[in-house]
Design an enzyme around this catalytic site. Structure first.
Site, PDB file in Angstrom:
ATOM      1  N   LYS A   1       0.840  -1.200   0.000  1.00  0.00           N
ATOM      2  CA  LYS A   1       0.000   0.000   0.000  1.00  0.00           C
ATOM      3  C   LYS A   1       0.877   1.253   0.000  1.00  0.00           C
ATOM      4  O   LYS A   1       0.627   2.214  -0.729  1.00  0.00           O
ATOM      5  CB  LYS A   1      -0.929   0.001   1.230  1.00  0.00           C
ATOM      6  CG  LYS A   1      -2.053  -1.030   1.126  1.00  0.00           C
ATOM      7  CD  LYS A   1      -2.851  -1.162   2.418  1.00  0.00           C
ATOM      8  CE  LYS A   1      -3.925  -2.235   2.283  1.00  0.00           C
ATOM      9  NZ  LYS A   1      -4.717  -2.468   3.487  1.00  0.00           N
TER      10      LYS A   1
ATOM     11  N   GLN B   1      -4.357  -0.863   9.735  1.00  0.00           N
ATOM     12  CA  GLN B   1      -4.352  -2.206   9.152  1.00  0.00           C
ATOM     13  C   GLN B   1      -4.940  -3.216  10.141  1.00  0.00           C
ATOM     14  O   GLN B   1      -4.569  -3.252  11.308  1.00  0.00           O
ATOM     15  CB  GLN B   1      -2.909  -2.584   8.759  1.00  0.00           C
ATOM     16  CG  GLN B   1      -2.775  -3.898   8.030  1.00  0.00           C
ATOM     17  CD  GLN B   1      -3.465  -3.937   6.660  1.00  0.00           C
ATOM     18  OE1 GLN B   1      -3.611  -2.920   5.985  1.00  0.00           O
ATOM     19  NE2 GLN B   1      -3.922  -5.099   6.257  1.00  0.00           N
TER      20      GLN B   1
ATOM     21  N   ASP C   1     -10.514   3.561   4.515  1.00  0.00           N
ATOM     22  CA  ASP C   1     -11.033   2.215   4.276  1.00  0.00           C
ATOM     23  C   ASP C   1     -12.548   2.180   4.070  1.00  0.00           C
ATOM     24  O   ASP C   1     -13.090   1.157   3.666  1.00  0.00           O
ATOM     25  CB  ASP C   1     -10.717   1.325   5.492  1.00  0.00           C
ATOM     26  CG  ASP C   1      -9.430   0.551   5.315  1.00  0.00           C
ATOM     27  OD1 ASP C   1      -9.220  -0.010   4.224  1.00  0.00           O
ATOM     28  OD2 ASP C   1      -8.632   0.515   6.272  1.00  0.00           O
TER      29      ASP C   1
HETATM   30  N1  GUN Z   1      -7.021  -6.263   6.521  1.00  0.00           N
HETATM   31  C1  GUN Z   1      -7.442  -7.009   5.475  1.00  0.00           C
HETATM   32  N2  GUN Z   1      -8.020  -6.244   4.544  1.00  0.00           N
HETATM   33  C2  GUN Z   1      -7.973  -4.973   4.998  1.00  0.00           C
HETATM   34  C3  GUN Z   1      -8.414  -3.738   4.467  1.00  0.00           C
HETATM   35  O1  GUN Z   1      -8.977  -3.627   3.369  1.00  0.00           O
HETATM   36  N3  GUN Z   1      -8.155  -2.652   5.257  1.00  0.00           N
HETATM   37  C4  GUN Z   1      -7.547  -2.742   6.466  1.00  0.00           C
HETATM   38  N4  GUN Z   1      -7.366  -1.621   7.159  1.00  0.00           N
HETATM   39  N5  GUN Z   1      -7.145  -3.883   6.983  1.00  0.00           N
HETATM   40  C5  GUN Z   1      -7.356  -4.990   6.254  1.00  0.00           C
END
Ligand code: GUN
Length: 294
Positions: A53, A97, A120
């Site tokens: 990311k 995350q 998100d």
């Molecule tokens: N863990 C797995 N997928 C995601 C996501 O799309 N966003 C976040 N913040 N954590 C995750």
């Protein structure tokens, strides 16, 4: 043989467009979007995602504010950091995350992120907006994985209206928002889950099948209707024995080799939904930045 929907190519296109847009915004406002990336602990998969990311964000010109906290960080300490980021002018998007360590309540943390900085799209206000808004609107902060799936479906240039869609999985991150998005495209949507009766039978009636269960290759050929579109959200690490060597391999929730023969279009794993999730995070961050200029 089905068409393979190439998430890498589509995500690259999305990132190229975002990069152009961010360049123009920079010329106009002398500022770029800022994304705070918060990781607590060292779950291996999270480290991989956070790294990917961060790399993609930097590539399109988003500034990344990185906070990697240790496993023992308390909920209180994390909430203090989120509060600081909520009030930090150069931060337009905040990503915490998941999963968080067991001693931290994820929902409390997600609720504490300012809805305008919710990269998100997990905050209850944004979840509510997604549910209420009649269209999949340009300015909404939409959960990244399901929005990426929708863009992949739209890339096929087929009519979604009236299609029977089955989403396997009822998570807040994928299943539920995916169903909302498809409903707004006027699909007839069923959410299936572990307690669904005759899961295979239900799936085999779907024109669009989205698998987000987290079970390696559970969707077999007999689960899929002839010419269905199959979107595979699963990322499962399995061990494969080749001769005497055991190797790790990434597979989806769909048995690709079997289903590819029957579906009209299918997403691969890796190289399908994964890159789109990241591109959509960058999209949300850019939207949050533009909204902050209004
Ligand atoms: N863990 C797995 N997928 C995601 C996501 O799309 N966003 C976040 N913040 N954590 C995750």
């Amino acid at each position: 043989m089905s068409k393979i929907i190439d998430g890498k190519v589509l995500a690259q296109r999305l990132r190229d467009n975002l990069k152009d847009e961010i360049n123009k915004l920079k010329e106009q406002y002398n500022e770029v979007p800022g994304l705070a990336v918060v990781q607590v602990g060292n779950v291996a998969a999270s480290s991989v995602y956070v790294k990917a990311k961060t790399k993609s964000a930097l590539e399109v010109g988003i500034k990344v504010i990185d906070h990697h906290l240790n496993e023992e960080t308390t909920q209180e300490e994390l909430l203090i950091l989120v509060d600081k980021l909520n009030n930090q002018d150069n931060v337009n998007g905040i990503l915490v995350q998941l999963p968080l360590p067991d001693h931290i309540n994820e929902q409390i943390v997600l609720d504490s992120i300012h809805p305008d900085k919710d990269a998100d799209g997990f905050h209850p206000l944004n979840v509510g907006k997604l549910s209420i808004s009649p269209k999949n609107d340009e300015n909404l902060l939409i959960p990244c994985t399901p929005y990426g799936c929708l863009l992949m479906l739209k890339s096929l240039n087929i009519e979604l209206k009236g299609k029977d869609a089955v989403v396997i999985g009822r998570s807040n991150i994928v299943g539920k928002p995916m169903a909302q998005l498809l409903l707004k495209e006027s699909c007839t949507v069923t959410i299936a889950h572990s307690k669904t009766k005759d899961l295979a039978g239900l799936c085999s009636k779907a024109d669009i099948l989205v698998a987000a269960v987290g079970r390696p290759e559970i969707v077999r050929e007999n689960w899929v209707k002839e010419n269905a579109i199959v979107i595979d959200v699963g990322i499962n690490r399995i061990e494969e024995k080749i001769k005497d060597n055991i190797k790790n391999k990434l597979v989806g929730d769909v048995d690709f080799l079997e289903v590819e023969k029957k579906a009209s279009a299918i997403t691969p794993v890796p190289g399908g939904v994964g890159p789109m999730t990241i591109a959509c995070l960058l999209r949300n961050t850019t939207i949050a930045f533009k909204n902050s200029l209004k």
